[in-house]
Design a protein around this motif. Structure first.
Motif, mmCIF file in Angstrom:
data_model
loop_
_atom_site.group_PDB
_atom_site.id
_atom_site.type_symbol
_atom_site.label_atom_id
_atom_site.label_comp_id
_atom_site.label_asym_id
_atom_site.label_seq_id
_atom_site.Cartn_x
_atom_site.Cartn_y
_atom_site.Cartn_z
ATOM 1 N N SER A 63 0.844 -1.191 0.000
ATOM 2 C CA SER A 63 0.000 0.000 0.000
ATOM 3 C C SER A 63 0.882 1.246 0.000
ATOM 4 C CB SER A 63 -0.893 0.012 1.248
ATOM 5 O OG SER A 63 -0.103 0.250 2.406
ATOM 6 N N ASP A 103 0.922 3.619 2.227
ATOM 7 C CA ASP A 103 1.472 3.759 3.585
ATOM 8 C C ASP A 103 2.663 2.831 3.795
ATOM 9 O OD1 ASP A 103 -0.316 5.703 4.480
ATOM 10 O OD2 ASP A 103 -1.733 4.236 5.266
ATOM 11 N N GLU A 104 2.532 1.594 3.339
ATOM 12 C CA GLU A 104 3.623 0.629 3.518
ATOM 13 C C GLU A 104 4.869 1.038 2.743
ATOM 14 O OE1 GLU A 104 1.206 -3.558 4.224
ATOM 15 O OE2 GLU A 104 1.280 -2.707 2.179
ATOM 16 N N CYS A 142 5.782 4.122 1.948
ATOM 17 C CA CYS A 142 6.373 5.277 2.642
ATOM 18 C C CYS A 142 7.130 4.842 3.895
ATOM 19 C CB CYS A 142 5.292 6.293 3.005
ATOM 20 S SG CYS A 142 4.624 7.145 1.555
ATOM 21 N N ARG A 143 6.556 3.943 4.663
ATOM 22 C CA ARG A 143 7.245 3.435 5.861
ATOM 23 C C ARG A 143 8.523 2.690 5.482
ATOM 24 N NH1 ARG A 143 1.993 2.383 7.656
ATOM 25 N NH2 ARG A 143 2.159 0.181 7.185
ATOM 26 N N TYR A 163 2.851 7.229 -6.942
ATOM 27 C CA TYR A 163 2.267 5.927 -6.618
ATOM 28 C C TYR A 163 1.031 5.859 -7.503
ATOM 29 C CZ TYR A 163 0.361 2.037 -3.875
ATOM 30 O OH TYR A 163 -0.129 0.810 -3.466
ATOM 31 N N CYS A 190 -2.146 13.250 -3.289
ATOM 32 C CA CYS A 190 -2.427 13.335 -1.853
ATOM 33 C C CYS A 190 -1.343 14.148 -1.155
ATOM 34 C CB CYS A 190 -2.549 11.947 -1.230
ATOM 35 S SG CYS A 190 -1.016 10.988 -1.233
ATOM 36 N N SER A 249 -0.761 13.193 2.305
ATOM 37 C CA SER A 249 -0.360 12.304 3.396
ATOM 38 C C SER A 249 -0.616 10.857 2.969
ATOM 39 C CB SER A 249 -1.184 12.628 4.642
ATOM 40 O OG SER A 249 -0.816 11.802 5.713
ATOM 41 N N PRO A 250 0.278 9.948 3.255
ATOM 42 C CA PRO A 250 1.446 10.006 4.121
ATOM 43 C C PRO A 250 2.655 10.677 3.470
ATOM 44 C CG PRO A 250 1.292 7.826 3.197
ATOM 45 C CD PRO A 250 0.089 8.586 2.717
#
Length: 162
Positions: free
Chosen positions: A62, A64-65, A67-68, A98, A103, A105-106
């Motif tokens: 995802s 979020d994943e 970015c982390r 992506y 967006c 965020s993140p």
């Protein structure tokens, strides 16, 4: 499966960190496409020249994943959360796109620096010339073609053999 584009930059032991990042990213993403490596002067501060490149890939992770993971890879390569924005760095990994997500965020997507900095735009144009920037609605190749190339000094380099 999402298409992603990641900008890599380093101005501390730069050949080592660009190579290392390429190796680590290849463990986490699929169908990698690598741009040439470019050298540029520091922008926004006085420091050693940077090596920059862009990697295109696909992923099932995802947003979020991803970015982390990129933040963790930076930390694993000596970055700290206290590093100033305009300062020397071992490794800087920025998610540029992506898919066509827009967006804040993140992460800010697409990254503003894509159309502002030759050290991002030129390598991106090598790996994703036909990709349509979801905000400006132009192909990356066309954005690069129209870019004022006198703004920033940038040249291709070969990574030294270790």
């Amino acid at each position: 499966m999402a298409s992603i584009f990641i900008s890599l930059g380093s101005n501390i032991n730069k050949a080592h960190y660009i190579r290392s990042a390429n190796a680590v990213l290849s463990e986490h993403f699929n169908e990698l496409v690598y741009s040439s490596v470019f050298e540029s002067e520091s922008i926004g501060f006085s420091g050693n020249n940077f090596y920059n490149s862009v990697i295109g890939a696909t992923t099932e992770l995802s947003l979020d994943e991803v970015c982390r993971l990129l933040k963790q890879i930076e930390r694993d390569h000596g970055r700290t959360d206290n590093d100033k924005k305009f300062s020397p760095r071992t490794l800087d990994l920025d998610l540029l796109f992506y898919d066509d997500v827009i967006c804040s965020s993140p992460a800010q997507l697409p990254r503003d620096e894509i159309i502002k900095n030759a050290f991002v735009l030129w390598p991106l144009a090598e790996v994703a010339p036909e990709f349509i920037h979801p905000v400006v609605k132009q192909r990356i190749a066309d954005i690069w073609q129209a870019y004022d190339k006198t703004q920033q000094k940038l040249w291709k380099v070969e990574l030294p053999v270790v």
